[in-house]
Enzyme design. Structure first.
Site, PDB file in Angstrom:
ATOM      1  N   THR A 201       6.784  -1.611   4.550  1.00 57.33           N
ATOM      2  CA  THR A 201       5.339  -1.486   4.625  1.00 57.33           C
ATOM      3  C   THR A 201       4.890  -0.338   3.735  1.00 57.33           C
ATOM      4  O   THR A 201       5.706   0.313   3.085  1.00 57.33           O
ATOM      5  CB  THR A 201       4.910  -1.278   6.096  1.00 57.33           C
ATOM      6  OG1 THR A 201       3.494  -1.350   6.195  1.00 57.33           O
ATOM      7  CG2 THR A 201       5.374   0.069   6.633  1.00 57.33           C
ATOM      8  N   ASN A 202       3.591  -0.107   3.663  1.00 53.33           N
ATOM      9  CA  ASN A 202       3.034   0.992   2.880  1.00 53.33           C
ATOM     10  C   ASN A 202       2.447   2.023   3.825  1.00 53.33           C
ATOM     11  O   ASN A 202       2.064   1.695   4.946  1.00 53.33           O
ATOM     12  CB  ASN A 202       1.907   0.480   1.979  1.00 53.33           C
ATOM     13  CG  ASN A 202       2.421  -0.207   0.731  1.00 53.33           C
ATOM     14  OD1 ASN A 202       3.616  -0.214   0.455  1.00 53.33           O
ATOM     15  ND2 ASN A 202       1.515  -0.792  -0.008  1.00 53.33           N
ATOM     16  N   LEU A 203       2.302   3.251   3.361  1.00 53.12           N
ATOM     17  CA  LEU A 203       1.641   4.289   4.138  1.00 53.12           C
ATOM     18  C   LEU A 203       0.139   4.033   4.108  1.00 53.12           C
ATOM     19  O   LEU A 203      -0.483   4.119   3.047  1.00 53.12           O
ATOM     20  CB  LEU A 203       1.909   5.658   3.506  1.00 53.12           C
ATOM     21  CG  LEU A 203       3.059   6.489   4.028  1.00 53.12           C
ATOM     22  CD1 LEU A 203       3.045   7.846   3.326  1.00 53.12           C
ATOM     23  CD2 LEU A 203       2.968   6.665   5.535  1.00 53.12           C
TER      24      LEU A 203
END
Ligand code: CTP
Ligand code: CA
Length: 224
Positions: free
Chosen positions: A33-35
């Site tokens: 996932t991304n931050l």
């Protein structure tokens, strides 16, 4: 005191916002996932609603609740976010892509949980590139006014304008980046045909209201 009547800047407009990260599975219990906390996108959805718009928020996984009066559609993957956006975009006046979409998805997703092996071999992941949702919307014949976001870790001024041109969008909002992830304050820079203008450092809800004001002005000018 007589309050002057101010018509709401997005009254009667339909606005589609993407927010949060996307989550791309590796196996049934893991993923990449991304931050992104989703705070900026949710603040923008709330501000658009306050400005009188009918707002649909397409959100990846976040810990936030839907802003009052905003219609939220929850998704996990970039592909799901793309499909929801594409199925609704035809009726929108404005598309604001705030989501931190994962650029890649795992090609060899395992059907069952990957187990550690006796030999301690680490799994190898292969990736495919995800579709660029914003660019796909901006490439439509009949498209809403498109606003993009860019979180860069360096060279924001150069990368921001280059990204705006590459995606062929009238307005791109640059973010000073990872320093503000998950925080309540942020600093934004607007890139458009006239160059770049900073919005002063403020909390995300204040910035979101200012940004909606800036977008509404451009939308109105566009319609002339
Ligand atoms: N975006 C999107 N779909 C993607 C990737 C990005 O809609 N698959 C949108 C984001 O929501 C944001 C804008 O495009 O509004 C810029 O995203 P960013 O990740 O900064 O740009 P990329 O084009 O993916 O370039 P890179 O990550 O290599 O800097
Ligand atoms: Ca990206």
């Amino acid at each position: 005191i007589i309050a002057s009547f101010q018509p709401k800047s997005l009254a009667g407009k339909c606005v589609l916002v993407t927010a949060g990260p996307t989550f791309e599975p590796i196996d049934p219990v893991r993923g990449i996932t991304n931050l992104s906390s989703g705070k900026m996108g949710y603040a923008i959805a709330r501000a658009a609603r306050e400005a009188g718009a009918e707002v649909t928020l397409v959100s990846g996984p976040t810990a936030l609740s839907a802003p009052f009066g905003v219609h939220r559609v929850n998704v996990q993957t970039a592909e799901q976010m793309h499909d929801v956006v594409m199925s609704r975009v035809a009726t929108q006046d404005l598309f604001i892509a705030v989501a931190a979409v994962a650029d890649w998805r795992v090609r060899n997703v395992a059907a069952q949980k990957i187990k550690k092996t006796a030999e301690s071999r680490t799994p190898s992941l292969e990736f495919d590139e995800n579709v660029d949702i914003l660019a796909a919307v901006a490439a439509l014949d009949k498209k809403p006014y498109c606003v993009g976001f860019a979180a860069e870790s360096e060279n924001l001024l150069a990368y921001g304008e280059a990204k705006r041109r590459k995606k062929n969008i009238p307005l791109l909002v640059g973010n000073i980046g990872h320093q503000t992830f998950g925080q309540d304050e942020n600093e934004l820079i607007l890139f458009d045909d006239n160059g770049h203008t900073p919005l002063p450092f403020a909390d995300k809800q204040t910035l979101a209201r200012q940004l909606i004001g800036e977008i509404a002005q451009r939308l109105a000018r566009n319609a002339l």
